[in-house]
Every structure is written in C-alpha cells, then in structure tokens.
Design an enzyme around this catalytic site. Structure first.
Site, PDB file in Angstrom:
ATOM      1  N   LYS A 677       0.851  -1.180   0.000  1.00 38.62           N
ATOM      2  CA  LYS A 677       0.000   0.000   0.000  1.00 38.62           C
ATOM      3  C   LYS A 677       0.891   1.235   0.000  1.00 38.62           C
ATOM      4  CE  LYS A 677      -2.178   2.689   2.999  1.00 38.62           C
ATOM      5  NZ  LYS A 677      -2.059   3.837   2.144  1.00 38.62           N
ATOM      6  N   GLU A 758       9.422   1.995  11.136  1.00 36.45           N
ATOM      7  CA  GLU A 758      10.402   3.089  11.052  1.00 36.45           C
ATOM      8  C   GLU A 758       9.656   4.409  11.044  1.00 36.45           C
ATOM      9  OE1 GLU A 758      13.625   2.553   8.336  1.00 36.45           O
ATOM     10  OE2 GLU A 758      13.108   0.444   8.109  1.00 36.45           O
ATOM     11  N   CYS A 792      13.073  11.822   6.651  1.00 39.69           N
ATOM     12  CA  CYS A 792      13.043  11.553   8.099  1.00 39.69           C
ATOM     13  C   CYS A 792      14.428  11.780   8.682  1.00 39.69           C
ATOM     14  CB  CYS A 792      12.527  10.161   8.396  1.00 39.69           C
ATOM     15  SG  CYS A 792      13.225   8.914   7.350  1.00 39.69           S
ATOM     16  N   GLU A 888       8.575  16.895  15.446  1.00 36.60           N
ATOM     17  CA  GLU A 888       9.020  16.737  14.062  1.00 36.60           C
ATOM     18  C   GLU A 888       8.149  17.620  13.158  1.00 36.60           C
ATOM     19  OE1 GLU A 888       8.443  12.931  12.185  1.00 36.60           O
ATOM     20  OE2 GLU A 888      10.317  13.142  11.090  1.00 36.60           O
TER      21      GLU A 888
END
Ligand SMILES: Cc1cc2nc3c(=O)[nH]c(=O)nc-3n(C[C@H](O)[C@H](O)[C@H](O)COP(=O)(O)OP(=O)(O)OC[C@H]3O[C@@H](n4cnc5c(N)ncnc54)[C@H](O)[C@@H]3O)c2cc1C
Length: 1009
Positions: A677, A758, A792, A888
């Site tokens: 996906k 992750e 990231c 973040e």
C-alpha cells in the site's frame, strides 16, 4: 630514438644543468617545513595526521586548544615519537607539550603557508611581484578564499577581484614585457579567476542557469580588465564545474562586446579523459570567433578528489588512473595547442621538466618563436626551474595566490600534498634525486612497458567499474551508480523524460489483486505539488472488500511462494532491478511531478530502489541455505529460515520508490507474499513498482497492489488475522498505533505479528568550535533544506558552540538566503514544494509557533506563486524544550540552539524522544571519538550531511521513538521477515557416524521443484 625524443632529452638535461648550478632542496625553507616534508614522505599515516593538523590550526583560538589538538592528533605512542622528532625534540610528547607554545606552532605554519601564498593582500603581494619582475618573471594573481557558501560572500569576492585588478594595473603601469617581443599576446597584468568564487549555487546539472547568473557578474570585471589592458584567465576546478566553465567562457567571449578581445584564457586539465575533445572544441570555437584566445594547459589539481568522488558515486572516473597517461596526454595536447598557434596562445602550467622540455622541443620543431608562448609555475614551487627557463630565454609567469592564512589552508594543503606525492615530479627530482634519464623518459614508452606487464604503476589496481552490481555469492557488492548530471547527455535524457511524463498526466492506474486489474467506483487523484491544478494521475481506490480480497489472494499464494527456491526469488529481484535501471529517467521524472523531488534527489531514490533489490538478493543468497550450527560427530543440525506469511507493506511518499521497493523486495525475497500500500500522495509511482514486478515475472497473488486510505484499508489489514507481518515506514502517530494494534491477538490468528516500524526524527547536528565551516555550513543547509526538509533523516536542530556561534550564524543565514527555491522541474533547485496542502498548512502553523516561541532569524521571500512552497526558515534563541525544538516538523524549518560546550551540546542533542540521525562537525579527534560513543542516533554522521544513506554502506534506521531498531539496507534486515528454524538429525547408526558433515545443505523444500 626519434629526433623529437633526443631533442627533449637534450633540453631536459640543459634545464637540469641550470637547476643543479644553484643546488637547493625542494623544501628550501629549513627547519619546520623541511622536517614536516621529510617526515611526511617517510610515513603515509603520519602525513595524513600532520596535514590534518596543519589544516585545523588556523581556526584554533588559544594556545590551550592548539596543544590539546596536538595531543589528540598524535596521542599514539608511535606517532608522538615521530612528532617529537618533527618538532626537533628528543623527548616524549607528554614531556614536551608544556613548552610547545601554540603561538610558535602557529607562527611556523604561517611561515610555511607564506612560502606558497605570495601576499596577504593586494598591497602585500606587490613586494613579491616587484622582486619577480626584477628576475624577469611575470605573474598571474589568484585570490584565495573560503568556499563561497552564499551570494553575499560571492559578491564580496567579485568586489575583491575588481579591487585587485585596479591595484595591479596601477602598480605595474610602467612595467615592460620581459622579452619585449610579441608582448601584445601576453599582457603584464594577469588575473586568474575561479568561477565557484563568484556564485554559491553552481549546479552541475544546470549550466544554463550558472551562465545566466555568472555572465552579468563577470562582465564588469572583464570590461575593466579590457580598459586596463589586463588579461583574465578562468581557472579550472573540479570536474563537476568543467562543462559550465567552458560554456561560460565561450558564451561570454562570443558576446559582441568581448568578441574581438584576445586577452582571455582558460585552463584545460590533461588528466581528464575528455580534455582532448574539449580542447578541439575550444579551438574550433576560437576559429569561428575569429580572435585569439589563450589556454593554460595543466595536468590538474584535483586528482585525489575526482577519484574518491567517482568511486563513492559509482561513476566512470573522469581522470586517468596512471600518471604516465596524464603525462602523455599533456604532450598530445601540447601538440594540439602548438599546431593551432595561429588562434590560441599557449601557457604550459607544469613543474615537470619532461613536460616542459617536450613543449620547448615541439615548438622549436614547429618553428614557433619562444616569445609566443609561456611557461607558468606556482609561487613557492620549483624556483630553480623558473630560473633555468628564464636563463634559456623563455617566458615565465608565476601563479601567485593572495590571501589570508585561514582561507588559504586548503590551497596550502594541496601544495603540501603535491610536493610529497609519490607520483610527483618534484619529489622524484628534488627529494629523491632521481637521475635525469629516468625523469626524461617518454611517458608513452612507460605505458607501453606497463601494458607488457613489466611495470605496474601504483594506481593500476583501482577499479572504477560502473557495471551492473554483482549479487552473486562471494562477489564484492557494488551499489548502482548515481546519474551524473554534470554530463550533458544525462541532462538531456532527464529533460526528455520530463516532457514525456508531462504527456502522460492524467493516466489511470488500477488495483492489482491476484494478478487481476481491478477498477473501483472511486478514483483518487494524485496532484503535482508544484502546480496542484495539474493531475499527475488517478488511482482506483480500494475499500474493505478489496482489502479482504487482497489478503485472501496473498494468503492463497503463500503456500507455493514459500516453496519457491530462494534462488528464483533472488532472480526476480534482479530482474526488477534491471527494469528499474532501464526506466530510470522516466521514474525520476515522475517523482519530480508527483512528489516534487529535485532531479538528483529523484535519481537517488530510484538508485536506492535498485540497490535494495540487488542487495537483498545478495543477502538472501547468503542466508538462504540451511547452515550447520556446530560440527559434532553423529549429528547434523542445520539452521535455516522460513518466511512469516502475508506481509503488509505500508510506505510513505517521501522516498516513494525506494522505501516501498525496499520493504516489498525484502518481503518477497524471503518468501512472504505481499500487499503493498503506497502512500496516497505517491500512488502513481507505487503503481509503477507493481508494473515493474509484473514485468519481472512475479506470480499472481504474490504481490498485490492496493491504493486506499490508511485509516480505512490500512487499519483493517493491520488488524487482520491473516496478516503476519507489517512493514511500516511513516509518522510516529501511525507507527505507534500499528505497534500497539498489531500486538493484540485476533481470533484465528496463526502467528504473533511482527512489526517493522520506522518513524520520524528530530535530528540534530553539532558544530564544534574547531569545525571546518566551509563544510559545516554547506552540509547543514543541504541536510535541513534539501527536498524541502521532508526526509526523516533531515536536520532540524543545529546545535552550535557559543565560541563559534556568531561566525556560524553569519555564514549560515547568508547561505540560507542563497538557496534556490522553485519548481523542481528546473534543474539545480534545492527546495521545491512540500507534498500537499495539509503538510503546507501544518508547517506554516509550526512557523507561527516558532515566531511566538523564538526569534525568526531568516525566512525566504520570493516563492513561486502557485504550489505548496514553504519558505526555508531559521529560528534562533530557542530553548531545548520549546515545541519547535521537540516536535518533528517535516519541512524546511531549522532551529538553531546555542550551547556553552560539548557537554551541553550532547545533552541537548540527546534530549528528544527520537534517535534517528545525528551529525557532528569537528576536527578534534577526541571530540569525534566522544560523539561516536555518546550521540543517541541510529545513524551518526561525522563531517558530512546527515541525509543520503546508501544501501549496504549506511544501513538505515533509528531507535527510541524513531523506530524498532531495524536497519533497512543492512546485512541483518531480512531476518525481520523470517522465522528461524533448526532441524537436527541423529545420523549415527550404532555409533557409526559419517566422517564429514557439510557446512551447508540444500534447502528443505517439499515438494522439490
Ligand atoms: C601555473 C599553474 C596553474 C595551474 N592552474 C590549475 C588550474 O586552474 N586547475 C587545475 O586543476 N590545476 C591547475 N594547475 C595544476 C596543478 O595545480 C598541479 O600543479 C599540476 O597538476 C602538477 O603537474 P606537474 O606537471 O607540475 O607535475 P607532475 O608531477 O608531472 O604531475 C603531477 C600531476 O599528475 C597527475 N597525476 C598524479 N597521479 C596520477 C595518476 N595516478 N594518474 C593520472 N594522473 C595523475 C595530477 O594531475 C598531478 O597533479 C596549475 C599548475 C600551474 C603550474
């Protein structure tokens, strides 16, 4: 022997006679410098340390710092003994340190630098130039400087060039030409210009933009030079800038204003394989232009850099690998220049007596008067050769760098390396006293002998292959090469791919379940974030029924796939890698449109996908066969692996091909069946991966492609009893939910679900007080703003020691203001749009928070009118616990934190929930060691950007709230997709055991294929 060769030998011997008349050591300055060079040539390791120490010295502020560094660099007992020798002391380092004073060392290094730097400033340099004038030696002056990281710095540089030019013209008004013949060819005032000093954003993939920017900057300098009767030379730098420099030269000097001006020159580097073609092209251009121009022929100053860089990127190496090849090519190009003397004036930039004698002999043979060309040599090098050439009646010009010690350090280190190079002429002649016959040998002859196997030049073993990576057992793993966008053919391929992808806008992609293409009522549209009114494509959207079908298909396909040999599965990945490679430009172009990736970033993503396929295939071969656990007589015990079952792969949009392909390939090669996906924002790229695997031959049901909302189908499948493994990369919020939800056992579930998770980061880089700011600034800006900060791994907290803070900030803000923001369809863009409107709004909200919490130190202004463009933004005055320093943001927003010392820096860096990437800029070996042990990050990067992990080289992934500790692209990654199993058989019968137990045996496959 040919007559040319004998003429060369005669002339060479004559030069040596003249040189030897006034014997000097190569290292004419006694004392510190002499010892440094002698020691460096005896011990390569120590040479490295010494030169590193020399490079950092000028940026150390106090004596204590100098002494500390000295101890750190030479702490090793062996090296400290050598160092003591170097410093002229016969005692151990610990004993001498107290009385070595920092200022004395600094003075010694300054003195050494002065040997190569002709003056600190334009006034200072005149003393040197006058002395040389008296010796009949001309000059070309070059301005040393720090690497230009901002347009402010580039403008200052341009102003300094202009000043220098004025000063030189004024001070040399009455100087006459040394030979008083053909003086109109080579004016007295000669300025050497580096184009990288005039523009901080030169992008090798965009020569047109570089020229458009640089031409207006150069014109005033050229105009003034012409008025003053001066000569301007374009120096040549690294290969990445070569084409832009050549194009710029031809463009500017074809302009009406400069078309008939003969006093322009450019450098050709003979160590480059394409230098012959470049020189021919230049000559042809010169003839069409109809005015003389000049070429300085050199071998080239960046050999080590070019070989290292091309090896890192998997590129064909642009330079020759054997020294005699460069020498021979220098001679070929000498001939080309002299044979075209009617249009080009030659300057031979070499200290090599063979190269010089060859040019002399050939010119003589061709009947070219010696006043019509010149020899150029570097200031502080090969003084006796200059004197000899003058005595022989040749034109000699000295290349004189001007500048302060700190900016001059990289130049100084280049010269020290050149002087101590094993391959260099200077060392052979002046340090090792090689005989004249050897020094004057024909380089072609040396090559011929080497090809016959008689002589192996030291670099002959370097293998610069760029062939497809080898994944077979035992082979050395090679990453796929990056596309080198400095090459015009690659720029053209990318432009064509972008045009082609534009034509494909609006394409429709179906779901793929059990090999069937499925269209649903709902279509999801994927837009171009640079221009959201452009629809890149439509994708059928799956609901719960399609998710159920996909899980069922994967489950059904599993039994057969798990029994397919791993070798077949490896080959599937390898075929996928080949298709990715074949469609590379097309896929990169699609990424530019669908997720707003700049060219090189998009290419890097496809390269990474290729690497994942080849690397995991290789790893599977290493672990695929059952392996003996222990060798015990009478018993065979083999460990091997089973796949887990059905894998659900949920991938993000920011590395739309690489991360998706990495997780899918790992799952497939280990024998799991997969439902992939992709992110809704990058669904068209996801569909391309499905296409690629289908073409590669993946059986129906083994890989299924579902597009849909994570909150609907994603959630449904995470909780599904028939899903055994979830490989997820994405946000912390979703990751933690998956982690928790997958932990619940559902009715009918066979396996404990394995989650590979992750998530994000709040990555920090620390800038130490002795950091090399040229690197720290450029790498920080790239790490924070490259691909709009949407990696990231991106830098979001820059932690700066207060000692350095003001200087760092001055340069950082200037550099940020120079970054190119725009539609990444254009090459050379660093900051494009963020992915979608939701991200756009969220980041802008964070910026508002930042404005309330901290000080807005910089925000870009000129943004494209359409699209989700966020201005690169920098905040200062932060406390570590502020919201923008903790959360973040995933956009081009950088927080800078000032800290007292390294202790505090580490505390701040580690003081977040995350541990993904971290960086450190320092030249203190002790501090670097400390960071290696103490920085909490899955990937710690020292003296380089904190983004750009390469498969196999930098296994990637974090811990704490950044992830479950897995390492994508690492040797043990595949184990996450597998269940280990051991099969033990008693093979002794009545005590009789087979003598040998094989280390490996065939797979336990049933039925056998
Ligand atoms: C006045 C002047 C201006 C210069 N301007 C520039 C410039 O603008 N740009 C630039 O790049 N260089 C420039 N150089 C060249 C450079 O700085 C070196 O000085 C020059 O390459 C040394 O060559 P040589 O002929 O003096 O010495 P040599 O000892 O004969 O040659 C050394 C050179 O050989 C090449 N080499 C070394 N090892 C290998 C190998 N294994 N395989 C293949 N080739 C190898 C390298 O180019 C090395 O520098 C300039 C040099 C001078 C004298």
């Amino acid at each position: 022997m040919t007559s040319l060769q004998s003429e060369i030998e005669q002339r060479g011997k004559r030069i040596f006679e003249l040189v030897d008349k006034y014997p000097v050591s190569l290292f004419s300055k006694a004392g510190f410098y002499q010892r440094l060079m002698t020691l460096s040539m005896r011990d390569e390791q120590l040479k490295l340390q010494l030169f590193r120490f020399v490079a950092v010295l000028p940026s150390l502020h106090t004596s204590d710092e100098i002494i500390e560094h000295l101890q750190e660099y030479f702490a090793d007992g062996h090296e400290s003994r050598k160092l003591a020798e170097f410093l002229g002391a016969g005692i151990r380092l610990a004993g001498i340190v107290p009385w070595i004073s920092g200022p004395i060392l600094r003075w010694n290094v300054s003195e050494m630098a002065r040997q190569f730097i002709a003056g600190r400033n334009p006034i200072d340099v005149m003393r040197t130039l006058r002395k040389r004038q008296a010796q009949n030696i001309g000059f070309t002056v070059d301005l040393l400087g720090e690497a230009v990281v901002s347009e402010t710095e580039a403008d200052e540089y341009a102003a300094r060039y202009l000043d220098l030019l004025e000063g030189l013209a004024r001070e040399t008004k009455n100087w006459t030409d040394a030979l008083e013949n053909n003086s109109e060819l080579l004016p007295v005032v000669n300025l050497s210009v580096k184009i990288s000093a005039l523009y901080s954003q030169i992008s090798p993939d965009d020569p047109a933009e570089t020229i458009a920017h640089l031409a207006p900057k150069l014109r005033p300098l050229l105009r003034r030079a012409r008025e003053l009767g001066a000569f301007i030379n374009f120096d040549m730098e690294s290969y990445a800038h070569k084409n832009s420099t050549l194009e710029l030269f031809k463009t500017v000097f074809t302009e009406e204003e400069f078309k008939d001006w003969p006093h322009a020159g450019i450098v050709i580097q003979a160590y480059l394989r394409d230098s012959d073609a470049d020189l021919r092209d230049l000559i042809e251009w010169g003839r069409a232009r109809g005015t003389r121009f000049a070429v300085r022929l050199v071998k080239g100053a960046y050999w080590d850099y070019e070989t290292t860089k091309s090896r890192q990127n998997g590129w064909d190496c642009p330079v020759y690998l054997q020294k005699p090849e460069s020498d021979a090519n220098f001679e070929t190009l000498t001939r080309l220049l002299l044979e075209n003397e009617s249009i080009v004036t030659s300057a031979f930039g070499s200290h090599n007596v063979r190269s010089i004698a060859h040019a002399q002999a050939l010119a003589e043979q061709l009947g070219i008067d010696r006043s019509r060309f010149e020899f150029q040599l570097l200031y502080g090098m090969a003084g006796p050769i200059k004197r000899a050439l003058v005595e022989m009646g040749y034109r000699v010009r000295e290349y004189c760098p001007v500048g302060e010690l700190l900016p001059g350090m990289s130049y100084l280190v280049r010269r020290l390396l050149e002087n101590t190079s094993n391959e260099g002429f200077l060392r052979a002649k002046f340090s090792e006293n090689a005989p004249a016959e050897e020094l004057l040998r024909d380089p072609r002859e040396i090559l011929r002998r080497s090809r016959n196997g008689v002589l192996q030049p030291p670099n002959a073993t370097i293998n610069m292959t760029t062939t497809t990576p080898k994944t077979q057992l035992g082979a050395h793993y090679e990453n796929a090469p990056l596309t080198n966008f400095a090459l015009p053919e690659n720029q053209e391929k990318m432009r064509a791919a972008l045009r082609e992808q534009r034509n494909q806008f609006g394409r429709k992609v179906p779901l793929t379940i059990n090999g069937e293409k499925i269209w649903t009522d709902k279509m999801f549209s994927s837009v171009n974030p640079s221009q959201p009114d452009q629809i890149v494509g439509y994708a059928a959207e799956a609901g719960i029924p399609e998710a159920e079908r996909a899980v069922a298909a994967a489950r059904a396909a599993f039994e057969k796939w798990r029994r397919t040999s791993f070798e077949e599965r490896c080959q599937l990945l390898e075929r996928a890698a080949e298709i990715l490679e074949r469609r590379r430009f097309e896929l990169s172009a699609l990424e530019v449109f669908e997720v707003g990736k700049p060219w090189a970033e998009a290419d890097g993503d496809i390269r990474e996908a290729i690497d994942f396929c080849t690397f995991y295939a290789r790893q599977m071969r290493l672990i695929g066969r059952p392996r003996l656990t222990q060798n015990v007589p009478g018993e065979e015990s083999y460990q091997h692996y089973w796949p887990r079952g059905v894998a659900l792969v949920i991938a993000p949009w920011n590395f739309p091909m690489a991360i998706l392909c990495g997780m899918v390939s790992a799952a497939l090669v280990t024998g799991n069946t997969v439902i992939m996906k992709p992110s809704e924002q990058s669904v068209i790229i996801g569909a391309m991966l499905m296409e690629i695997y289908e073409e590669a031959g993946v059986p129906p049901g083994v890989l299924n492609f579902l597009n849909g909302k994570g909150s609907v189908i994603g959630a449904h499948m995470v909780d599904h009893k028939d899903v055994d493994l979830i490989a997820f990369t994405g946000s912390r919020e979703v990751g933690l939910w998956i982690w928790e939800s997958a932990g619940k056992t559902r009715e009918g579930q066979r396996e404990l679900k394995r989650v590979i998770c992750e998530m994000g980061g709040k990555n920090a880089m620390i800038v130490d007080s002795d950091a090399d700011l040229d690197e720290a600034i450029v790498d920080s800006i790239y790490s924070a703003f490259g691909f709009q900060g949407q990696k990231c791994s991106a830098l979001s907290r820059l932690i700066v020691l207060e000692e350095n803070y003001d200087r760092v900030m001055e340069r950082l803000l200037g550099a940020a203001a120079s970054v190119r923001v725009g539609n990444p369809e254009e090459p050379g863009i660093m900051v494009g749009p963020v992915i979608d409107e939701a991200a756009y709004r969220r980041i802008l909200d964070y910026i508002e928070v930042g404005k309330n919490e901290a000080t807005l130190a910089y925000q870009a202004k000129d943004l494209p009118p359409h699209g989700y463009f966020i201005p690169p933004t920098i905040f200062t005055g932060l406390k570590p616990n502020m919201q923008i320093a903790c959360e973040e943001i995933f956009g081009p927003v950088l927080s800078v934190l000032k800290v007292r010392d390294l202790d505090e820096a580490i505390e701040v860096a580690n003081g977040t929930d995350y541990a993904l990437t971290g960086g450190f800029f320092s030249r203190s070996p002790a501090n670097i060691e400390r960071i290696k042990t103490q920085l909490e990050a899955g990937n710690v990067y020292i003296n380089r950007p904190c983004t750009g992990a390469i498969v196999g080289r930098h296994p990637f992934g974090g811990f704490k709230m950044s992830g479950s500790g897995t390492k994508a692209g690492g040797k043990d990654y595949l184990l996450n997709f597998l269940i280990p199993r051991v099969v033990t058989e008693n093979v002794a019968r009545h005590g009789l055991a087979p003598e040998k137990t094989p280390e490996y045996r065939d797979e336990f496959l049933w039925p056998k294929h």
